[in-house]
Design a protein around this motif. Structure first.
Motif, PDB file in Angstrom:
ATOM      1  N   ALA A 170      -1.397   6.826   6.156  1.00 49.97           N
ATOM      2  CA  ALA A 170      -0.897   6.935   5.047  1.00 49.97           C
ATOM      3  C   ALA A 170      -0.284   5.535   4.604  1.00 49.97           C
ATOM      4  CB  ALA A 170       0.231   8.254   4.838  1.00 49.97           C
ATOM      5  N   ARG A 171       0.335   4.936   5.850  1.00 52.70           N
ATOM      6  CA  ARG A 171       0.826   3.622   5.694  1.00 52.70           C
ATOM      7  C   ARG A 171      -0.066   2.601   5.313  1.00 52.70           C
ATOM      8  NH1 ARG A 171       4.613   1.770  10.426  1.00 52.70           N
ATOM      9  NH2 ARG A 171       5.965   3.410   8.941  1.00 52.70           N
ATOM     10  N   ALA A 172      -1.518   2.526   5.770  1.00 56.07           N
ATOM     11  CA  ALA A 172      -2.579   1.578   5.406  1.00 56.07           C
ATOM     12  C   ALA A 172      -2.888   1.721   4.042  1.00 56.07           C
ATOM     13  CB  ALA A 172      -3.568   1.773   6.381  1.00 56.07           C
ATOM     14  N   LYS A 183      -2.505  -0.812   0.787  1.00 59.16           N
ATOM     15  CA  LYS A 183      -3.542  -1.159  -0.091  1.00 59.16           C
ATOM     16  C   LYS A 183      -3.291  -1.006  -1.655  1.00 59.16           C
ATOM     17  CE  LYS A 183      -8.551  -1.486  -0.131  1.00 59.16           C
ATOM     18  NZ  LYS A 183      -8.595  -3.084   0.098  1.00 59.16           N
ATOM     19  N   LEU A 184      -2.742   0.313  -1.732  1.00 59.73           N
ATOM     20  CA  LEU A 184      -2.561   0.652  -3.208  1.00 59.73           C
ATOM     21  C   LEU A 184      -1.031  -0.192  -4.001  1.00 59.73           C
ATOM     22  CD1 LEU A 184      -2.838   4.445  -2.824  1.00 59.73           C
ATOM     23  CD2 LEU A 184      -4.092   3.149  -4.222  1.00 59.73           C
ATOM     24  N   GLY A 185      -0.379  -0.781  -3.050  1.00 57.86           N
ATOM     25  CA  GLY A 185       0.831  -1.231  -3.289  1.00 57.86           C
ATOM     26  C   GLY A 185       1.945  -0.468  -3.927  1.00 57.86           C
ATOM     27  N   VAL A 186       1.849   0.703  -3.141  1.00 56.44           N
ATOM     28  CA  VAL A 186       3.033   1.906  -3.638  1.00 56.44           C
ATOM     29  C   VAL A 186       3.633   2.229  -2.238  1.00 56.44           C
ATOM     30  CG1 VAL A 186       1.592   2.657  -5.391  1.00 56.44           C
ATOM     31  CG2 VAL A 186       1.440   3.684  -3.242  1.00 56.44           C
ATOM     32  N   PRO A 187       4.872   2.760  -2.516  1.00 57.68           N
ATOM     33  CA  PRO A 187       5.708   3.308  -1.338  1.00 57.68           C
ATOM     34  C   PRO A 187       4.817   4.292  -0.669  1.00 57.68           C
ATOM     35  CG  PRO A 187       7.016   3.356  -3.226  1.00 57.68           C
ATOM     36  CD  PRO A 187       5.739   3.092  -3.711  1.00 57.68           C
ATOM     37  N   ARG A 188       5.105   4.474   0.763  1.00 52.24           N
ATOM     38  CA  ARG A 188       4.382   5.389   1.557  1.00 52.24           C
ATOM     39  C   ARG A 188       4.570   6.803   1.190  1.00 52.24           C
ATOM     40  NH1 ARG A 188       6.320   7.850   5.917  1.00 52.24           N
ATOM     41  NH2 ARG A 188       4.990   8.732   7.381  1.00 52.24           N
ATOM     42  N   ARG A 189       5.793   7.177   0.387  1.00 55.22           N
ATOM     43  CA  ARG A 189       5.979   8.606   0.179  1.00 55.22           C
ATOM     44  C   ARG A 189       5.025   9.009  -1.093  1.00 55.22           C
ATOM     45  NH1 ARG A 189      11.978  10.479  -0.445  1.00 55.22           N
ATOM     46  NH2 ARG A 189      11.482  12.097   1.546  1.00 55.22           N
ATOM     47  N   THR A 190       4.900   7.972  -2.113  1.00 52.45           N
ATOM     48  CA  THR A 190       3.827   8.165  -3.045  1.00 52.45           C
ATOM     49  C   THR A 190       2.509   8.287  -2.586  1.00 52.45           C
ATOM     50  OG1 THR A 190       5.275   6.620  -4.300  1.00 52.45           O
ATOM     51  CG2 THR A 190       2.864   7.053  -5.272  1.00 52.45           C
ATOM     52  N   ALA A 191       2.111   7.345  -1.499  1.00 52.07           N
ATOM     53  CA  ALA A 191       0.511   7.442  -1.224  1.00 52.07           C
ATOM     54  C   ALA A 191       0.468   9.018  -0.255  1.00 52.07           C
ATOM     55  CB  ALA A 191       0.445   6.504  -0.187  1.00 52.07           C
ATOM     56  N   LEU A 192       1.653   9.439   0.142  1.00 51.02           N
ATOM     57  CA  LEU A 192       1.708  10.539   1.111  1.00 51.02           C
ATOM     58  C   LEU A 192       1.392  11.861  -0.024  1.00 51.02           C
ATOM     59  CD1 LEU A 192       4.409  10.366   4.082  1.00 51.02           C
ATOM     60  CD2 LEU A 192       1.801  10.983   3.955  1.00 51.02           C
ATOM     61  N   ALA A 193       2.307  11.696  -1.213  1.00 52.58           N
ATOM     62  CA  ALA A 193       1.906  12.838  -2.051  1.00 52.58           C
ATOM     63  C   ALA A 193       0.507  12.959  -2.628  1.00 52.58           C
ATOM     64  CB  ALA A 193       3.072  12.617  -3.618  1.00 52.58           C
ATOM     65  N   THR A 230      -0.550  10.502  11.482  1.00 52.88           N
ATOM     66  CA  THR A 230      -1.526  11.281  10.826  1.00 52.88           C
ATOM     67  C   THR A 230      -2.674  10.486  10.142  1.00 52.88           C
ATOM     68  OG1 THR A 230      -0.232  13.107  10.209  1.00 52.88           O
ATOM     69  CG2 THR A 230      -2.170  13.156   9.034  1.00 52.88           C
ATOM     70  N   HIS A 231      -3.922  10.540  10.398  1.00 53.76           N
ATOM     71  CA  HIS A 231      -5.080   9.888   9.722  1.00 53.76           C
ATOM     72  C   HIS A 231      -5.858  10.644   8.942  1.00 53.76           C
ATOM     73  CE1 HIS A 231      -4.077   7.516  13.540  1.00 53.76           C
ATOM     74  NE2 HIS A 231      -4.680   6.661  12.803  1.00 53.76           N
ATOM     75  N   TYR A 232      -6.401  10.104   7.892  1.00 53.52           N
ATOM     76  CA  TYR A 232      -6.947  11.023   6.703  1.00 53.52           C
ATOM     77  C   TYR A 232      -8.438  10.496   6.798  1.00 53.52           C
ATOM     78  CZ  TYR A 232      -2.277  12.185   5.403  1.00 53.52           C
ATOM     79  OH  TYR A 232      -0.933  12.675   5.316  1.00 53.52           O
ATOM     80  N   ARG A 233      -9.368  11.533   6.355  1.00 54.59           N
ATOM     81  CA  ARG A 233     -10.632  11.248   6.325  1.00 54.59           C
ATOM     82  C   ARG A 233     -11.259  11.949   5.404  1.00 54.59           C
ATOM     83  NH1 ARG A 233     -14.155  13.815   9.973  1.00 54.59           N
ATOM     84  NH2 ARG A 233     -12.913  14.841  11.340  1.00 54.59           N
ATOM     85  N   SER A 262     -14.086   1.500   6.818  1.00 52.74           N
ATOM     86  CA  SER A 262     -14.204   0.273   7.537  1.00 52.74           C
ATOM     87  C   SER A 262     -14.324  -1.139   6.580  1.00 52.74           C
ATOM     88  CB  SER A 262     -15.238   0.225   8.583  1.00 52.74           C
ATOM     89  OG  SER A 262     -16.602   0.549   7.938  1.00 52.74           O
ATOM     90  N   ALA A 263     -14.913  -0.895   5.407  1.00 56.43           N
ATOM     91  CA  ALA A 263     -14.849  -1.963   4.472  1.00 56.43           C
ATOM     92  C   ALA A 263     -13.858  -2.255   3.794  1.00 56.43           C
ATOM     93  CB  ALA A 263     -16.245  -1.575   3.447  1.00 56.43           C
ATOM     94  N   HIS A 264     -13.060  -1.335   3.591  1.00 58.28           N
ATOM     95  CA  HIS A 264     -11.546  -1.459   2.748  1.00 58.28           C
ATOM     96  C   HIS A 264     -10.307  -1.796   3.611  1.00 58.28           C
ATOM     97  CE1 HIS A 264     -13.762  -0.558  -0.861  1.00 58.28           C
ATOM     98  NE2 HIS A 264     -14.435   0.426  -0.033  1.00 58.28           N
ATOM     99  N   PHE A 265     -10.437  -0.996   4.951  1.00 59.20           N
ATOM    100  CA  PHE A 265      -9.477  -1.206   5.763  1.00 59.20           C
ATOM    101  C   PHE A 265      -9.518  -1.958   7.277  1.00 59.20           C
ATOM    102  CE2 PHE A 265      -8.749   2.504   3.040  1.00 59.20           C
ATOM    103  CZ  PHE A 265      -7.451   2.593   2.742  1.00 59.20           C
ATOM    104  N   PRO A 266      -8.628  -2.770   7.690  1.00 60.33           N
ATOM    105  CA  PRO A 266      -8.840  -3.338   8.680  1.00 60.33           C
ATOM    106  C   PRO A 266      -8.945  -2.314  10.106  1.00 60.33           C
ATOM    107  CG  PRO A 266      -6.591  -3.907   8.154  1.00 60.33           C
ATOM    108  CD  PRO A 266      -7.309  -2.936   7.094  1.00 60.33           C
ATOM    109  N   ALA A 267      -9.451  -2.460  11.008  1.00 61.05           N
ATOM    110  CA  ALA A 267      -9.582  -1.393  12.100  1.00 61.05           C
ATOM    111  C   ALA A 267      -8.600  -1.815  12.912  1.00 61.05           C
ATOM    112  CB  ALA A 267     -11.113  -1.594  12.747  1.00 61.05           C
ATOM    113  N   PRO A 268      -8.062  -0.568  13.382  1.00 60.23           N
ATOM    114  CA  PRO A 268      -7.122  -0.720  14.722  1.00 60.23           C
ATOM    115  C   PRO A 268      -7.738  -1.057  15.812  1.00 60.23           C
ATOM    116  CG  PRO A 268      -7.151   1.499  13.729  1.00 60.23           C
ATOM    117  CD  PRO A 268      -7.960   0.641  13.036  1.00 60.23           C
ATOM    118  N   ARG A 269      -7.119  -1.273  16.769  1.00 58.07           N
ATOM    119  CA  ARG A 269      -7.480  -1.599  18.136  1.00 58.07           C
ATOM    120  C   ARG A 269      -8.570  -0.494  18.615  1.00 58.07           C
ATOM    121  NH1 ARG A 269      -1.911  -3.397  20.164  1.00 58.07           N
ATOM    122  NH2 ARG A 269      -1.719  -0.981  19.943  1.00 58.07           N
TER     123      ARG A 269
END
Length: 95
Positions: A39-41, A45-55, A75-78, A21-28
């Protein structure tokens, strides 16, 4: 493993997911600490393509330090704090 440039990126992801919650905006009407972050969020934030973050996220998930949850087709990650503590203890003991 965590000393390489990709390892530092993974460390950053784990750091951000410690307090999402401190690093990502909360969805509705969702608590990112409970549901996780997409992964998109993380990619944005990393400034990389989604595929890179997914890896990186897939690698951390296979290690067992991240948990996934499907919400509305995404898919949400925690973090899995229990598994992270186990891994930390293994490193403290020297394997």
């Amino acid at each position: 493993m965590m000393g390489t440039p990709s390892g530092r990126m993974r460390q950053t992801i784990l750091y951000w997911l410690k307090d999402p919650s401190a690093h990502f905006p909360a969805p509705r009407r969702r608590d990112t600490a409970e549901t996780g972050v997409t992964a998109r969020a993380i990619a944005a934030k990393l400034g990389v393509p989604r595929r890179t973050a997914l890896a990186h996220l897939d690698f951390l998930t296979r290690l067992g330090v991240l948990r996934t949850r499907r919400i509305r087709g995404r898919t949400h990650y925690r973090r899995d704090e229990i598994r992270i503590a186990e891994v930390a203890r293994m490193f403290e003991k020297g394997w």
